[in-house]
Write an enzyme that holds these catalytic residues in place. Structure first.
Site, mmCIF file in Angstrom:
data_model
loop_
_atom_site.group_PDB
_atom_site.id
_atom_site.type_symbol
_atom_site.label_atom_id
_atom_site.label_comp_id
_atom_site.label_asym_id
_atom_site.label_seq_id
_atom_site.Cartn_x
_atom_site.Cartn_y
_atom_site.Cartn_z
ATOM 1 N N CYS A 63 0.806 -1.302 -0.419
ATOM 2 C CA CYS A 63 0.073 -0.120 -0.473
ATOM 3 C C CYS A 63 0.950 1.338 -0.088
ATOM 4 O O CYS A 63 1.942 1.454 0.535
ATOM 5 C CB CYS A 63 -0.600 -0.053 0.906
ATOM 6 S SG CYS A 63 -1.886 1.514 1.466
ATOM 7 N N TYR A 194 -5.697 5.950 -8.285
ATOM 8 C CA TYR A 194 -6.697 5.469 -7.666
ATOM 9 C C TYR A 194 -7.958 5.893 -8.956
ATOM 10 O O TYR A 194 -8.636 4.895 -8.514
ATOM 11 C CB TYR A 194 -7.203 5.365 -6.750
ATOM 12 C CG TYR A 194 -5.967 5.266 -5.944
ATOM 13 C CD1 TYR A 194 -6.459 2.901 -4.871
ATOM 14 C CD2 TYR A 194 -4.644 4.535 -5.381
ATOM 15 C CE1 TYR A 194 -5.247 2.267 -5.059
ATOM 16 C CE2 TYR A 194 -3.827 4.071 -4.620
ATOM 17 C CZ TYR A 194 -4.307 2.913 -3.944
ATOM 18 O OH TYR A 194 -3.749 2.168 -3.739
HETATM 19 N N1 LIG Z 1 -5.888 8.256 3.029
HETATM 20 C C1 LIG Z 1 -6.003 6.976 3.886
HETATM 21 C C2 LIG Z 1 -6.183 6.070 2.547
HETATM 22 C C3 LIG Z 1 -5.251 4.421 3.581
HETATM 23 C C4 LIG Z 1 -5.753 3.153 2.563
HETATM 24 O O1 LIG Z 1 -7.191 3.557 0.823
HETATM 25 N N2 LIG Z 1 -4.876 2.139 2.625
HETATM 26 C C5 LIG Z 1 -5.641 1.228 1.889
HETATM 27 C C6 LIG Z 1 -4.614 0.145 1.168
HETATM 28 S S1 LIG Z 1 -3.530 1.448 -0.205
HETATM 29 C C7 LIG Z 1 -6.693 0.236 2.109
HETATM 30 O O2 LIG Z 1 -6.322 -0.752 3.344
HETATM 31 N N3 LIG Z 1 -7.614 -0.327 1.451
HETATM 32 C C8 LIG Z 1 -9.509 -1.127 2.010
HETATM 33 C C9 LIG Z 1 -9.878 -0.258 1.881
HETATM 34 O O3 LIG Z 1 -10.312 0.767 1.472
HETATM 35 O O4 LIG Z 1 -11.169 -1.878 2.049
HETATM 36 C C10 LIG Z 1 -4.170 6.733 4.843
HETATM 37 O O5 LIG Z 1 -3.685 7.852 3.525
HETATM 38 O O6 LIG Z 1 -3.784 6.691 5.018
#
Ligand SMILES: N[C@@H](CCC(=O)N[C@@H](CS)C(=O)NCC(=O)O)C(=O)O
Length: 332
Positions: A63, A194
């Site tokens: 990530c 994204y």
């Molecule tokens: N705004 C958050 C975004 C984090 C994020 O979206 N992480 C993704 C992985 S790249 C995730 O865990 N996605 C799981 C989901 O959306 O269910 C940050 O910057 O910490």
């Protein structure tokens, strides 16, 4: 892929129907801060005091958002003070898991099999997405923060009084410039890839891809005369850009259809990427297997077979030739 509703896991892909095919990222929910003295930070009600051994980071090596936190932890020498658990790269109907695999570090704090159990351990009736990174407080069994932009900012300075490695990646005099760069790069690049990749209409896709490459073109020019985005000092803006750039050619070009140009085609951005990669500590935070396998195996709506491409062949250790750019460039 799914989310928690009143503490119960539900398997659901992102809804883009109500937004004209556009992927709209939700704001993170846990927004408290670790500070040197435990006073409250700029967001959230509670302050958490910086103490060695008190905090734990849950990350995915795939990530880009979690990667920011891993880099800052490394640059600030916080590995011994802040432990880490690493999820499995494959994220399917149960969300992030701690299934065994190379590079996975089990959850030694909450003993979770799934990351959503960490969220419900902090808040049993939590409703929302279960994302990485997560900064966990062992003392109060609470999630301090799950927003990477804030996590890196607190790691940058909160532990300075208790022997973090010196180095300021958010210096006062550069803040206006850092804020402007962050705003542009977040919207069009970090989140832009994204928006392109998860778009479900042609219009939504093109609406993301064009500004993405306009920004990359601008940044390439900017980096022709500056070693880093703000000149001679590496800042959080570079860390935030790096985690997207290092994934760009191996993943975003193909999987997310961000293919007008590759980073390898940009003379300055490509050298800049190698320069950051070769900065002491950073290469160790990059795991190309987790990165490629995560995207290609997890997003079944985009890549139903789960086949992971072998290429591209990249040599991030090749000379970058940017040592000479130590003086701030006069103009773009
Ligand atoms: N705004 C958050 C975004 C984090 C994020 O979206 N992480 C993704 C992985 S790249 C995730 O865990 N996605 C799981 C989901 O959306 O269910 C940050 O910057 O910490």
């Amino acid at each position: 892929m799914g989310l928690l509703v009143d503490g119960v896991w539900q398997d659901q892909w992102y809804d883009t129907k109500s937004t004209g095919g556009r992927f709209v990222r939700k704001d993170s929910d846990f927004r408290s801060w670790i500070t040197a003295d435990g006073s409250a930070g700029p967001t959230g009600q509670d302050g958490f005091k910086a103490e060695a051994g008190r905090y734990h980071l849950y990350v995915s090596l795939a990530c880009p958002w979690a990667h920011r936190a891993l880099i800052m932890r490394k640059l600030k020498g916080l590995e011994a003070m802040i432990g880490v658990s690493t999820v499995h790269w494959r994220m399917l109907d149960r969300g992030w898991t701690f299934e065994e695999g190379p590079g996975v570090i089990p959850d030694s704090i909450n003993g979770a099999d799934f990351l959503h159990q960490v969220y419900t351990a902090a808040k049993p009736d939590y409703t929302g997405r279960v994302t990485v990174p997560v900064l966990w407080d062992k003392a109060s069994a609470a999630i301090v923060n799950n927003e990477s932009a804030e996590i890196i900012r607190m790691l940058n300075s909160a532990f300075d009084g208790i022997e973090a490695t010196p180095g300021d990646y958010y210096p006062e005099d550069l803040r206006p410039e850092i804020h402007a760069l962050n705003a542009l790069i977040y919207d069009t690049v970090n989140n832009g890839v994204y928006k392109a990749g998860f778009a479900t209409t042609q219009h939504a896709y093109e609406e993301a891809v064009r500004p993405l490459f306009e920004t990359l073109d601008t940044l390439d020019r900017r980096l022709s005369s500056r070693r880093y985005l703000c000149g001679e000092r590496m800042t959080e803006a570079d860390i935030r850009l790096f985690t997207t750039l290092v994934r760009f050619d191996p993943v975003y070009v193909g999987h997310f259809k961000c293919n007008l140009r590759r980073i390898a085609d940009y003379p300055h951005l490509s050298g800049y990427l190698r320069d950051l990669y070769q900065t002491a500590g950073i290469a160790e935070t990059v795991n190309m297997h987790h990165i490629k396998a995560h995207y290609y195996e997890s997003h079944k709506t985009i890549n139903p077979t789960g086949v992971v491409p072998l290429g591209p062949v990249m040599d991030l250790d090749a000379p970058h030739g940017r040592e000479g750019l130590i003086k701030e460039g006069a103009s773009e």
